[in-house]
Design an enzyme around this catalytic site. Structure first.
Site, PDB file in Angstrom:
ATOM      1  N   SER A  29       0.640  -1.233  -0.031  1.00 48.17           N
ATOM      2  CA  SER A  29       0.108  -0.081   0.094  1.00 48.17           C
ATOM      3  C   SER A  29       0.753   1.378  -0.061  1.00 48.17           C
ATOM      4  O   SER A  29       0.532   2.379  -0.496  1.00 48.17           O
ATOM      5  CB  SER A  29      -1.144   0.189   1.196  1.00 48.17           C
ATOM      6  OG  SER A  29      -0.287  -0.289   2.369  1.00 48.17           O
ATOM      7  N   CYS A  50      -6.699  -6.424   0.089  1.00 44.57           N
ATOM      8  CA  CYS A  50      -5.372  -6.401   0.862  1.00 44.57           C
ATOM      9  C   CYS A  50      -4.808  -5.124   1.101  1.00 44.57           C
ATOM     10  O   CYS A  50      -5.335  -4.137   1.615  1.00 44.57           O
ATOM     11  CB  CYS A  50      -4.421  -7.469   0.294  1.00 44.57           C
ATOM     12  SG  CYS A  50      -3.375  -8.001   1.629  1.00 44.57           S
ATOM     13  N   HIS A  62      -6.687 -12.563  -0.420  1.00 46.00           N
ATOM     14  CA  HIS A  62      -6.565 -12.369  -2.139  1.00 46.00           C
ATOM     15  C   HIS A  62      -7.675 -13.399  -2.845  1.00 46.00           C
ATOM     16  O   HIS A  62      -7.180 -14.672  -2.908  1.00 46.00           O
ATOM     17  CB  HIS A  62      -5.122 -12.913  -2.480  1.00 46.00           C
ATOM     18  CG  HIS A  62      -4.175 -11.776  -2.223  1.00 46.00           C
ATOM     19  ND1 HIS A  62      -3.779 -10.969  -3.132  1.00 46.00           N
ATOM     20  CD2 HIS A  62      -3.491 -11.274  -1.049  1.00 46.00           C
ATOM     21  CE1 HIS A  62      -2.829 -10.052  -2.481  1.00 46.00           C
ATOM     22  NE2 HIS A  62      -2.860 -10.274  -1.266  1.00 46.00           N
ATOM     23  N   GLU A  73      -8.129 -13.537  -5.752  1.00 51.20           N
ATOM     24  CA  GLU A  73      -7.772 -13.891  -7.327  1.00 51.20           C
ATOM     25  C   GLU A  73      -6.678 -14.809  -7.403  1.00 51.20           C
ATOM     26  O   GLU A  73      -6.622 -15.238  -8.490  1.00 51.20           O
ATOM     27  CB  GLU A  73      -7.371 -12.367  -7.792  1.00 51.20           C
ATOM     28  CG  GLU A  73      -5.814 -11.992  -7.516  1.00 51.20           C
ATOM     29  CD  GLU A  73      -5.619 -11.605  -5.937  1.00 51.20           C
ATOM     30  OE1 GLU A  73      -6.501 -11.620  -5.243  1.00 51.20           O
ATOM     31  OE2 GLU A  73      -4.589 -11.138  -5.671  1.00 51.20           O
TER      32      GLU A  73
HETATM   33  N1  GLN Z   1       1.331  -5.809   3.812  1.00 53.02           N
HETATM   34  C1  GLN Z   1       0.743  -5.077   2.664  1.00 53.02           C
HETATM   35  C2  GLN Z   1       0.488  -3.447   2.990  1.00 53.02           C
HETATM   36  O1  GLN Z   1       0.667  -3.285   4.239  1.00 53.02           O
HETATM   37  C3  GLN Z   1      -0.434  -5.544   2.184  1.00 53.02           C
HETATM   38  C4  GLN Z   1      -0.290  -7.139   1.592  1.00 53.02           C
HETATM   39  C5  GLN Z   1      -0.892  -7.437   0.594  1.00 53.02           C
HETATM   40  O2  GLN Z   1      -1.536  -6.779  -0.356  1.00 53.02           O
HETATM   41  N2  GLN Z   1      -0.831  -8.734   0.072  1.00 53.02           N
HETATM   42  O3  GLN Z   1       0.213  -2.948   2.133  1.00 53.02           O
END
Ligand code: GLN
Length: 189
Positions: A49, A79, A169, A171
């Protein structure tokens, strides 16, 4: 139906494949100009992110996308995408779109337990294979947010107006029912 997939970083190809298999037209959002076309829905994929947030700003895509989501563009966020939508993050100073009235905890399962699989129940869908990868979970939700799934008393899927947010996830496991559900919500509008 045309679905835009944010394709700056992370697991966007798998979403595209799934959406195409379901008969949707897919366009990738990689730069500001890609936002000039019309599309019916948006997918915010998993990944990192912080990286995605930074790129959205640098590429001048952030404000435009935020406005589209505020105006009701249907969004499926997984996520890192969920982190981008969250109004609050409990363990990070950054905030992104803030269109989804929930508090999210990043990397909430710790480093060791960060990635795991769980077969859980999703409201309206049923038993679903959930792949968690350094996943966040949703600590709390505000009024109007529907909780779609919990895993061991942690909220991992929500829906609020035009937005669906998932910790896991959907997908990567080959089960396309969440994407199908997302496309159906668009058709109804
Ligand atoms: N740990 C990631 C984050 O903080 C998110 C992990 C993921 O999208 N699989 O953005």
């Amino acid at each position: 139906m045309k679905i835009a997939v944010l394709a700056l970083q992370g697991a966007f190809l798998e979403h595209e494949k799934m959406l195409r298999n379901l008969g949707a037209e897919v366009v990738e959002l990689r730069k500001k100009e890609d936002l000039e076309q019309d599309f019916d829905g948006l997918v915010l994929p998993g990944g990192e992110s912080t990286v995605q947030g930074k790129l959205l700003e640098e590429l001048a895509m952030f404000d435009i996308l935020q406005q589209k989501i505020r105006q009701g563009l249907p969004v499926l966020a997984t996520c890192a995408g969920l982190i981008l939508l969250a109004e609050e993050l409990s363990n990070d100073d950054k905030r992104y779109f803030r269109t989804l009235p929930v508090t999210v905890r990043r990397n909430a399962y710790g480093r060791q337990l960060g990635s795991f699989f769980y077969q859980g129940e999703i409201a309206g869908i049923g038993s679903f294979p959930m792949e968690f990868i350094r996943a966040p979970y949703i600590e709390s939700v505000k009024d109007g947010v529907s909780v779609l799934a919990e895993v061991e008393e942690r909220i991992v899927a929500v829906q609020y107006k035009n937005q669906i947010g998932l910790s896991f996830h959907p997908e990567v496991t080959g089960d396309c029912r969440i994407h199908e559900y997302f496309l159906k919500t668009i058709k109804k509008e």
